[in-house]
Scaffold this active site. Structure first.
Site, PDB file in Angstrom:
ATOM      1  N   ASP A 198       0.837  -1.192   0.000  1.00 38.33           N
ATOM      2  CA  ASP A 198       0.000   0.000   0.000  1.00 38.33           C
ATOM      3  C   ASP A 198       0.877   1.249   0.000  1.00 38.33           C
ATOM      4  O   ASP A 198       1.592   1.506   0.969  1.00 38.33           O
ATOM      5  CB  ASP A 198      -0.901  -0.017   1.238  1.00 38.33           C
ATOM      6  CG  ASP A 198      -2.012   1.009   1.143  1.00 38.33           C
ATOM      7  OD1 ASP A 198      -2.038   1.763   0.157  1.00 38.33           O
ATOM      8  OD2 ASP A 198      -2.842   1.062   2.057  1.00 38.33           O
ATOM      9  N   ASP A 199       0.842   2.007  -1.061  1.00 39.19           N
ATOM     10  CA  ASP A 199       1.593   3.267  -1.187  1.00 39.19           C
ATOM     11  C   ASP A 199       3.105   3.053  -1.311  1.00 39.19           C
ATOM     12  O   ASP A 199       3.889   3.944  -0.961  1.00 39.19           O
ATOM     13  CB  ASP A 199       1.328   4.231  -0.006  1.00 39.19           C
ATOM     14  CG  ASP A 199      -0.121   4.676   0.093  1.00 39.19           C
ATOM     15  OD1 ASP A 199      -0.945   4.212  -0.713  1.00 39.19           O
ATOM     16  OD2 ASP A 199      -0.425   5.493   0.983  1.00 39.19           O
ATOM     17  N   HIS A 249     -10.314  -2.729   1.730  1.00 39.77           N
ATOM     18  CA  HIS A 249     -10.667  -1.403   1.227  1.00 39.77           C
ATOM     19  C   HIS A 249     -11.617  -1.383   0.039  1.00 39.77           C
ATOM     20  O   HIS A 249     -11.536  -0.510  -0.836  1.00 39.77           O
ATOM     21  CB  HIS A 249      -9.396  -0.597   0.917  1.00 39.77           C
ATOM     22  CG  HIS A 249      -9.565   0.849   1.279  1.00 39.77           C
ATOM     23  ND1 HIS A 249      -8.592   1.804   1.141  1.00 39.77           N
ATOM     24  CD2 HIS A 249     -10.650   1.520   1.787  1.00 39.77           C
ATOM     25  CE1 HIS A 249      -9.046   2.975   1.533  1.00 39.77           C
ATOM     26  NE2 HIS A 249     -10.283   2.833   1.931  1.00 39.77           N
ATOM     27  N   SER A 298      -7.930   1.535   5.373  1.00 41.48           N
ATOM     28  CA  SER A 298      -6.583   2.040   5.648  1.00 41.48           C
ATOM     29  C   SER A 298      -6.334   2.123   7.151  1.00 41.48           C
ATOM     30  O   SER A 298      -7.260   2.325   7.942  1.00 41.48           O
ATOM     31  CB  SER A 298      -6.400   3.430   5.034  1.00 41.48           C
ATOM     32  OG  SER A 298      -6.535   3.354   3.639  1.00 41.48           O
ATOM     33  N   HIS A 319       1.708   2.360   3.876  1.00 38.96           N
ATOM     34  CA  HIS A 319       0.704   3.410   4.147  1.00 38.96           C
ATOM     35  C   HIS A 319       0.927   3.893   5.581  1.00 38.96           C
ATOM     36  O   HIS A 319       1.230   3.100   6.461  1.00 38.96           O
ATOM     37  CB  HIS A 319      -0.699   2.812   3.985  1.00 38.96           C
ATOM     38  CG  HIS A 319      -1.801   3.825   3.926  1.00 38.96           C
ATOM     39  ND1 HIS A 319      -2.167   4.587   5.017  1.00 38.96           N
ATOM     40  CD2 HIS A 319      -2.623   4.194   2.910  1.00 38.96           C
ATOM     41  CE1 HIS A 319      -3.172   5.380   4.670  1.00 38.96           C
ATOM     42  NE2 HIS A 319      -3.464   5.167   3.401  1.00 38.96           N
ATOM     43  N   ASN A 329      -0.445   2.106  -5.453  1.00 40.79           N
ATOM     44  CA  ASN A 329      -0.262   3.471  -6.007  1.00 40.79           C
ATOM     45  C   ASN A 329       1.109   3.973  -5.574  1.00 40.79           C
ATOM     46  O   ASN A 329       1.820   3.301  -4.820  1.00 40.79           O
ATOM     47  CB  ASN A 329      -1.380   4.422  -5.560  1.00 40.79           C
ATOM     48  CG  ASN A 329      -1.647   4.440  -4.070  1.00 40.79           C
ATOM     49  OD1 ASN A 329      -2.663   3.939  -3.598  1.00 40.79           O
ATOM     50  ND2 ASN A 329      -0.706   4.998  -3.306  1.00 40.79           N
TER      51      ASN A 329
HETATM   52 MG    MG Z   1      -2.549   2.998  -1.433  1.00 36.00          MG
END
Ligand code: MG
Length: 460
Positions: free
Chosen positions: A40-41, A134, A157, A211, A264
């Protein structure tokens, strides 16, 4: 005929060939196991094998034993839509999740969507989701109702309240203890692999990290020269190493496709590498992510692929590998096995669209990326007076992502024919989107804006 239909026909044929052909992988004894690790991220530049100084020996080895993509895209620059794209093989703006969901939302991935897990479950796979879901936290939207036999993780999240840890549909910890998450997810993954070793399985491991708020266990905390963020990445790397070792230990190594990617680009910390932009933006740094795949004997060792690929491609690719039936909904992803297996360096494909929320902003076709719209301020920044709005670019910007990976030099004036080509592809593709998305695009285009410097925020 629209491109979507063309692609559907192509994919249908590919799926049928996989089922029927004597040389198909699906025809060989047990269909392969699928392990999909989704951070995540995590930014394009956050792994050793993508140029980072952070130590990621397990992922570097995984890339050396498999393939690493340098032009791989998540489905969106933020969390929920990106996951919708991964699990459906469709643009999130088509699959009903164009925005990030929060705990107050009462919606999720619509029932009309068929998930990767549902597809594989129908093929006889054991399925488990471990980590950040999510895609809706109400019971009907949880993983156990979307094709997964079992779920363990935080349903959204880790910066959202209440931060609950769930097993299946029950809350087992509130608040979830951040420092324990990566080791506990890993433990669950190893247990699932051991319990499922005699049948084909699909392990989907969408990690909570990196994240924010970050958390690393004591074993990793303070060990990386790159602060807590580096510690977190090193622990994710360790986790991947544990999973690869377990596959080997159980004799599953040669019949398992393991994939690693991110939903992302990096948020406030983390590195997009040389790419421009971060999470929440349709500049490359928001959406281009690492993608590593390993499948001994099927994916040749040590290759790097510069062909364009998307997380939406995973579903059709896995369908073909596993001999699963494709969902009835038209797909946006394509089967990228020819690139994974080293038969082709790149594939012909329709332009790839970049959406921010419901708004179309860019399209990539071959090495070219055209920016046609942009928000009037940066993501996650205070909105300007009058609010944050999506506006057209009075002069669309064209970047050659091969010559200019960080989108620093506009070549639209020199290449009007490419601008025209991509614009006509956008027009055609947008006709196939739901009304809300088409309308948003029409409304954006109707706005009058003055010419502004290349690369700047548009104003009204
Ligand atoms: Mg993300």
């Amino acid at each position: 005929m629209t491109t979507v239909l063309d692609r559907r026909r192509f994919l249908g044929a590919a799926g049928a060939a996989a089922l029927a052909g004597p040389s198909s992988l699906a025809a060989q004894s047990k269909p392969p196991n699928i392990v999909l690790i989704y951070c995540d991220d995590l930014g394009y530049g956050d792994l050793g094998c993508y140029g980072s100084g952070i130590r990621t020996p397990n992922l570097d080895r995984m890339a050396a034993e498999g393939i690493r993509f340098t032009h791989f895209y998540s489905g969106n620059p933020v969390c929920s839509p990106s996951r919708a794209a991964l699990l459906t093989g469709r643009y999130p703006t088509r699959a009903g999740v164009p925005r990030v969901l929060n705990p107050k939302d009462t919606t999720g991935l619509p029932d009309s969507e068929v998930t990767l897990a549902q597809m594989l479950k129908a093929r006889g796979y054991a399925t488990m989701c471990i980590g950040k879901w999510h895609l809706g936290h109400l019971p009907q939207y949880l993983p156990t109702n979307r094709g997964f036999d079992e779920y363990f993780g935080i349903p959204y999240s880790n910066d959202m309240d209440p931060r609950v840890l769930m097993h299946n549909t029950e809350v087992i910890e509130n608040p979830a203890v951040l420092e324990t998450l990566t080791p506990r997810y890993t433990q669950q993954a190893l247990r699932f692999i051991e319990n499922s070793k005699d049948r084909p399985f699909f392990l989907y491991l969408p990690h909570t990290y990196p994240h924010i708020p970050l958390g690393a266990s004591e074993r990793f905390r303070g060990k990386s020269p790159f602060g807590l963020y580096g510690d977190v990445i090193e622990e994710l790397d360790w986790s991947t190493g544990e999973i690869l070792a377990a596959l080997k230990r159980h004799g599953l190594d040669n019949n398992t496709l393991v994939m690693f990617s991110s939903d992302n680009g990096p948020w406030y910390q983390g590195s997009p590498g040389k790419l421009r932009g971060r999470k929440g933006m349709t500049w490359e740094g928001g959406q281009r992510v690492p993608f590593i795949a390993r499948f001994p004997g099927r994916i040749p060792k040590g290759r790097t692929c510069a062909g364009v690929a998307s997380v939406m491609d995973i579903l059709p690719t896995v369908a073909r590998l596993c001999g699963a039936s494709l969902p009835p909904n038209p797909l946006d992803g394509i089967d990228i096995w020819p690139m994974l297996s080293g038969q082709k360096p790149e594939l012909d494909r329709e332009a790839l669209l970049y959406f921010d929320n419901v708004h179309l902003q860019c399209a990539r076709w071959k090495q070219w990326k055209l920016h046609v719209a942009r928000h009037n301020s940066a993501a996650y920044s205070p909105a300007p007076q009058g609010g944050r709005v999506n506006l057209p670019l009075a002069q669309p910007e064209l970047y050659d992502l091969v010559q200019d990976p960080d989108e620093s030099y506009d070549v639209a004036p020199e290449r009007p024919e490419i601008v025209k080509e991509i614009r006509s592809r956008i027009d055609r593709l947008m006709q196939g989107f739901p009304e809300e998305i088409r309308k948003a695009w029409e409304q954006t285009q109707a706005k009058k804006v003055p010419v502004r410097p290349v690369g700047s925020y548009p104003v009204q």
